[in-house]
Enzyme design. Structure first.
Site, mmCIF file in Angstrom:
data_model
loop_
_atom_site.group_PDB
_atom_site.id
_atom_site.type_symbol
_atom_site.label_atom_id
_atom_site.label_comp_id
_atom_site.label_asym_id
_atom_site.label_seq_id
_atom_site.Cartn_x
_atom_site.Cartn_y
_atom_site.Cartn_z
ATOM 1 N N GLN A 71 11.265 -10.897 13.404
ATOM 2 C CA GLN A 71 12.499 -11.699 13.430
ATOM 3 C C GLN A 71 13.545 -11.011 14.312
ATOM 4 O O GLN A 71 14.725 -10.930 13.952
ATOM 5 C CB GLN A 71 13.021 -11.908 12.006
ATOM 6 C CG GLN A 71 12.319 -13.027 11.252
ATOM 7 C CD GLN A 71 12.682 -14.402 11.806
ATOM 8 O OE1 GLN A 71 13.724 -14.596 12.424
ATOM 9 N NE2 GLN A 71 11.797 -15.366 11.593
ATOM 10 N N SER A 72 13.134 -10.508 15.455
ATOM 11 C CA SER A 72 14.035 -9.770 16.332
ATOM 12 C C SER A 72 15.149 -10.655 16.902
ATOM 13 O O SER A 72 14.875 -11.657 17.566
ATOM 14 C CB SER A 72 13.225 -9.173 17.484
ATOM 15 O OG SER A 72 14.094 -8.702 18.502
#
Ligand SMILES: *Cc1c(COP(=O)(O)O)cnc(C)c1O
Length: 338
Positions: A71-72
């Site tokens: 989930q960068s």
């Protein structure tokens, strides 16, 4: 001298005083709203990308390669900004297995939520990698870059978090922005005593320390680690500061930098119940929405510090670095707090 910036962010971002929240914590608290640097691309990464993507464009790049956690925020901001500039993006994202299981590396089974949804929406190519492979990310991205070059493309590799010397200069600019806001009385007239922000790859801390020193914005910067530990980040940030000084030799005197790992929680992207409770409290007292991966941990750490009496009488600037899509991907974790 000053490297070129590609305009991507909506600047200047406001500085606000959340009155009820400040009173609850007992601090002279101000918040720099870098969660408002844009629309879905917003957050701290877009400031770094103004420099990194300017360099990529100047080198004729047509493909951006970068990496991060699944989930960068950085990968998402890069994918969105690259799409806006007509460039392709390739994202190496780290997945962890459940329990002892090997992680599932089939991208077709990825949940379309939060940052991943946005990545896919703009057509980013996601390549999933295990934590072991992620440790070798620099080599992996270089090999991908070599393969693309051999195929006639013009790739440009951006390191994790956009955190190299060039990217960190985005936060030197952010500090000159705060300087102007102080000069015109938008955040009180005196410099801040301390700036507090979340630290995940070190580029923001490096730029804030260099810029706060250069523009006399604050005497101290407290980088709240969200993973690893203080020793690790001290080393990383020192390297990035050196790289930035090689690009702009005027950045001679960084503000005093403290890496604080007291609020990093159980692991990257894993928060504690009390950190989540703080996120809820902050939202209800101020309307400010923090996230469980970065800003929520950093703010919980700041609150604990204030409770200890360490910041009594000080002017504190918290940089809200964004992260909303990460919160939206973790709704299930808030079951007992809401
Ligand atoms: C990446 C990120 C940070 C940390 O910034 P670094 O420069 O990587 O240390 C903080 N907050 C949010 C929301 C982020 O996405």
């Amino acid at each position: 001298m000053t490297p070129r910036r590609q305009t991507l962010a909506h600047l200047p971002t406001p500085i606000v005083k959340p009155v009820r929240l400040a009173r609850a914590i007992g601090l002279d608290l101000w918040v720099k709203r870098d969660d408002m640097t844009g629309g879905p691309e917003a957050g701290n990464k877009i400031r770094k990308l103004e420099l990194l993507l300017a360099d990529a464009l100047d080198r004729g790049a047509d493909t951006i390669i970068t990496c991060g956690g699944i989930q960068s925020n950085h990968a998402r901001a890069t994918a969105l900004a690259a799409a806006s500039l007509g460039m392709r993006s390739i994202l190496y994202l780290r997945v962890t297995g459940v329990g002892d299981a090997e992680p599932d590396l089939d991208p077709s089974r990825l949940a379309l939520e939060g940052n991943v949804l946005l990545d896919k929406l703009v057509g980013a190519e996601i390549r999933l990698i295990s934590p072991a492979a992620y440790r070798d990310r620099t080599r992996l991205m270089q090999e991908a870059s070599d393969a693309l070059t051999a195929a006639g493309a013009k790739p440009y590799v951006i390191p994790e978090g956009g955190s190299n010397g060039l990217g960190s200069i985005g936060y030197v600019h952010a500090m000159s922005e705060v300087r102007r806001q102080l000069d015109v009385g938008l955040a009180g007239k005196k410099p801040f005593d301390v700036i507090v922000h979340a630290c995940g790859s070190g580029g923001t801390a490096a730029g804030v320390a260099l810029g706060a020193g250069r523009y006399e914005v604050a005497a101290e910067v407290r980088a709240m680690a969200v993973c690893d530990d203080a020793k690790y980040f001290e080393r990383v940030i020192e390297r990035i500061i050196g790289e930035a000084q090689a690009i702009d030799p005027r950045l001679t005197h960084p503000a005093h930098l403290v890496v604080d790992d007291s609020a990093k929680g159980p692991a990257y992207a894993v928060s504690t119940p009390s950190q989540r409770a703080r996120i809820v409290e902050v939202a209800r007292l101020s309307g400010l929405v923090l996230d469980p991966v970065y800003t929520g941990k950093a703010f919980a750490g700041l609150w604990a510090l204030a409770d200890s009496g360490a910041l009594r009488g000080e002017r504190v600037l918290f940089i809200h670095t964004g992260g909303l899509p990460g919160l939206l991907a973790q709704g299930a974790a808030f079951g007992s707090e809401l």
